[in-house]
Design a protein around this motif. Structure first.
Motif, PDB file in Angstrom:
ATOM      1  N   SER A  20      -2.247   1.468  -1.901  1.00  0.00           N
ATOM      2  CA  SER A  20      -1.243   0.826  -2.675  1.00  0.00           C
ATOM      3  C   SER A  20      -1.786   0.519  -3.787  1.00  0.00           C
ATOM      4  N   ALA A  21      -1.041   0.056  -4.587  1.00  0.00           N
ATOM      5  CA  ALA A  21      -1.653  -0.979  -5.937  1.00  0.00           C
ATOM      6  C   ALA A  21      -2.564  -1.503  -6.002  1.00  0.00           C
ATOM      7  N   TYR A  22      -2.339  -2.079  -3.999  1.00  0.00           N
ATOM      8  CA  TYR A  22      -3.371  -3.850  -3.931  1.00  0.00           C
ATOM      9  C   TYR A  22      -5.064  -3.170  -3.672  1.00  0.00           C
ATOM     10  N   ASP A  23      -4.828  -1.698  -3.550  1.00  0.00           N
ATOM     11  CA  ASP A  23      -6.208  -1.244  -2.808  1.00  0.00           C
ATOM     12  C   ASP A  23      -6.098  -1.137  -1.296  1.00  0.00           C
ATOM     13  N   PHE A  24      -4.851  -0.756  -1.212  1.00  0.00           N
ATOM     14  CA  PHE A  24      -4.662  -0.863   1.022  1.00  0.00           C
ATOM     15  C   PHE A  24      -4.561   0.652   0.942  1.00  0.00           C
ATOM     16  N   LYS A  25      -5.755   1.686   1.584  1.00  0.00           N
ATOM     17  CA  LYS A  25      -5.078   2.753   2.121  1.00  0.00           C
ATOM     18  C   LYS A  25      -5.063   3.164   3.428  1.00  0.00           C
TER      19      LYS A  25
END
Length: 187
Positions: A20-25
């Motif tokens: 995600s764009a929120y640095d969740f992988k």
């Protein structure tokens, strides 16, 4: 941990499955490395607080579940591992007495969820657990599996989405204080 890590690469080999764009992988660990072991063991401590030490990952058993024959997914938030889910073909559990209740044993169409945990501080925020589980289920379905199974505290499976069947209830699941149900989900 020195003895365990002697034959392990310094860095894990992973494949990013979603981000995600929120640095969740969400990553699939193809080969575990020294860099991730301590964080995974730390997350596993939260699992043992809920289910007891029988499900605790340790230096001695981590390679049993993070290897080429399993599907270990990790969730990272801002680079830190905050959870994991481990899928294992049910045939790997054919020696376990509970597996004989599964009519799909030896059909190579079922992935058993061995462990699923999100660190406590991340459980109520961000939808991390739901996202990890959804990505995992979609991935195993794309790999051709038809069913996902697992053990959860009695009453939990009814909170899952549709296509869930309770196969058997175990009143004493490996010494747990509560009954556990073995569920099957159609993918």
């Amino acid at each position: 941990m020195e003895q365990l890590t002697l034959n392990i690469a310094s860095k894990s080999t992973t494949r990013i499955i979603a981000s995600s764009a929120y640095d969740f992988k969400v990553e699939l660990i193809e080969k575990i490395g020294k860099d991730d072991i301590s964080e995974i063991l730390n997350v596993s401590n939260d699992l043992s607080k809920i289910f007891g030490d029988d499900l605790l990952l340790t230096e001695n058993n981590i390679l049993k579940y993070f290897n080429k024959d399993t599907f270990p997914f990790i969730a990272r938030n801002k680079g830190k591992i905050i959870g994991f889910i481990i899928g294992v073909p049910i045939e790997k559990f054919k020696q376990e007495s509970w597996s004989r209740y599964d009519t799909n044993l030896q059909k190579n169409n079922t992935i058993y969820t061995y462990a699923f945990i999100i660190k406590k501080k991340y459980r109520k925020i961000g939808g991390y657990g739901k996202t990890l589980k959804k990505i995992y289920l979609n991935w195993i379905k794309k790999k051709g599996y038809k069913y996902n199974t697992g053990h959860v505290s009695e009453g939990t499976a009814k909170k899952f989405s549709k296509n869930i069947e309770i196969v058997k209830i175990f009143p004493n699941w490996y010494g747990a204080k509560t009954a556990f149900e073995y569920y099957r989900r159609i993918l």
